[in-house]
Design an enzyme around this catalytic site. Structure first.
Site, short mmCIF file in Angstrom:
data_model
loop_
_atom_site.label_atom_id
_atom_site.label_comp_id
_atom_site.label_asym_id
_atom_site.label_seq_id
_atom_site.Cartn_x
_atom_site.Cartn_y
_atom_site.Cartn_z
N LEU A 1 0.88 -1.16 0.00
CA LEU A 1 0.00 0.00 0.00
C LEU A 1 0.92 1.21 0.00
CD1 LEU A 1 -3.02 0.76 0.14
CD2 LEU A 1 -2.80 0.79 2.63
N ASP A 2 0.75 2.11 -0.97
CA ASP A 2 1.75 3.18 -1.12
C ASP A 2 1.78 4.12 0.09
OD1 ASP A 2 0.25 5.75 -1.62
OD2 ASP A 2 -0.57 4.61 -3.29
N ARG A 3 2.85 4.83 0.21
CA ARG A 3 3.12 5.65 1.40
C ARG A 3 2.00 6.62 1.73
NH1 ARG A 3 7.58 9.98 0.52
NH2 ARG A 3 5.78 10.81 -0.62
N ASP A 4 1.45 7.27 0.72
CA ASP A 4 0.46 8.31 0.97
C ASP A 4 -0.94 7.76 1.24
OD1 ASP A 4 2.39 10.28 0.56
OD2 ASP A 4 2.09 10.22 -1.61
N SER A 5 -1.13 6.45 1.03
CA SER A 5 -2.43 5.83 1.26
C SER A 5 -2.48 5.22 2.66
CB SER A 5 -2.69 4.75 0.21
OG SER A 5 -2.68 5.31 -1.09
#
Length: 253
Positions: A113-117
């Protein structure tokens, strides 16, 4: 020098080294083969070749770490806060998953899950489950709540719903389910996991994501969790997860 010796099935209770590492929760079998090929894995002090067979009685190490077989397969639902980098070895990350997720047994994420999510991450020591969840062709459902910085039109949602060409990845996304929740928010259910897929899809229709939250992976939801909290998946919920992942019955092995 790589050892070419392979174990014999007659020895009883032996398995491929890549499967042993996967079952120990180190990584997927594919990643294990890569580590073996790079000489990062030793058995009784010797590097080996992919396909090497072990019984588990050997001294098996990945780098400087001794690997021990997992006694029980564990799956944990973890609510990853926004701003946390999933990968643990990013030298540029301010906060990594290792900083915020703690468990007595070493667990690995099954799908990034990407950093900003923010939202649901499945953490496990079951390499077969990790392998299954990262296999994009399997079509496993992942559900997200998305908020955009400006109103997103019905036409834009329709284009994304039908599948949209992403120039930077040279791929067309699969058709997906989308439900409008408000002027700026919508629910989306994907069956593929392209890099930063939702953000790229929104950008392709002229919208920018303000926040993105994963609320479900297969039958497991983030319900009842707050950012940074976790719960172990057990019983019928765990059995259903394995069925939906195509690994029926393997949670008891």
């Amino acid at each position: 020098m790589h050892s070419e010796r392979k174990g014999s099935a007659a020895a009883g209770g032996i398995i491929r080294l890549n499967k042993y590492l996967a079952q120990a929760g180190i990584c997927s079998r594919r990643e294990a083969d890569r580590l073996i090929e790079q000489g990062e894995v030793t058995v009784d002090g010797k590097t080996v070749l992919p396909g090497f067979m072990v019984s588990g009685r050997e001294k098996i190490k990945v780098g400087d770490r001794i690997v021990r077989a997992a006694n029980r397969k564990i799956v944990v639902a973890f609510y990853k806060p926004a701003g946390v980098t999933t990968t643990s070895h990013d030298p540029h990350a301010a906060v990594t998953l290792e900083d915020v997720f703690h468990y007595p047994v070493r667990l690995t994420y099954a799908g990034r899950l990407d950093r900003d999510s923010e939202g649901l991450l499945l953490m496990t020591n079951d390499g077969d489950l990790i392998e299954a969840m990262m296999r994009g062709a399997a079509g496993h459902e992942k559900e997200y709540i998305v908020r955009t910085r400006s109103r997103i039109s019905d036409q834009a949602l329709s284009r994304m719903r039908e599948g949209i060409y992403l120039k930077e990845l040279n791929v067309r996304t699969r058709p997906c389910r989308i439900e409008r929740l408000g002027e700026y928010t919508f629910r989306i259910v994907l069956t593929q996991g392209l890099n930063r897929q939702i953000r790229r899809m929104c950008a392709a229709v002229g919208s920018e994501v303000k926040s993105l939250k994963r609320v479900r992976v297969l039958n497991i939801t983030v319900k009842g969790l707050r950012p940074g909290t976790q719960r172990e998946i057990t019983g019928t919920e765990l059995a259903q997860l394995y069925r939906e992942a195509g690994l029926t019955g393997q949670q008891e092995q």
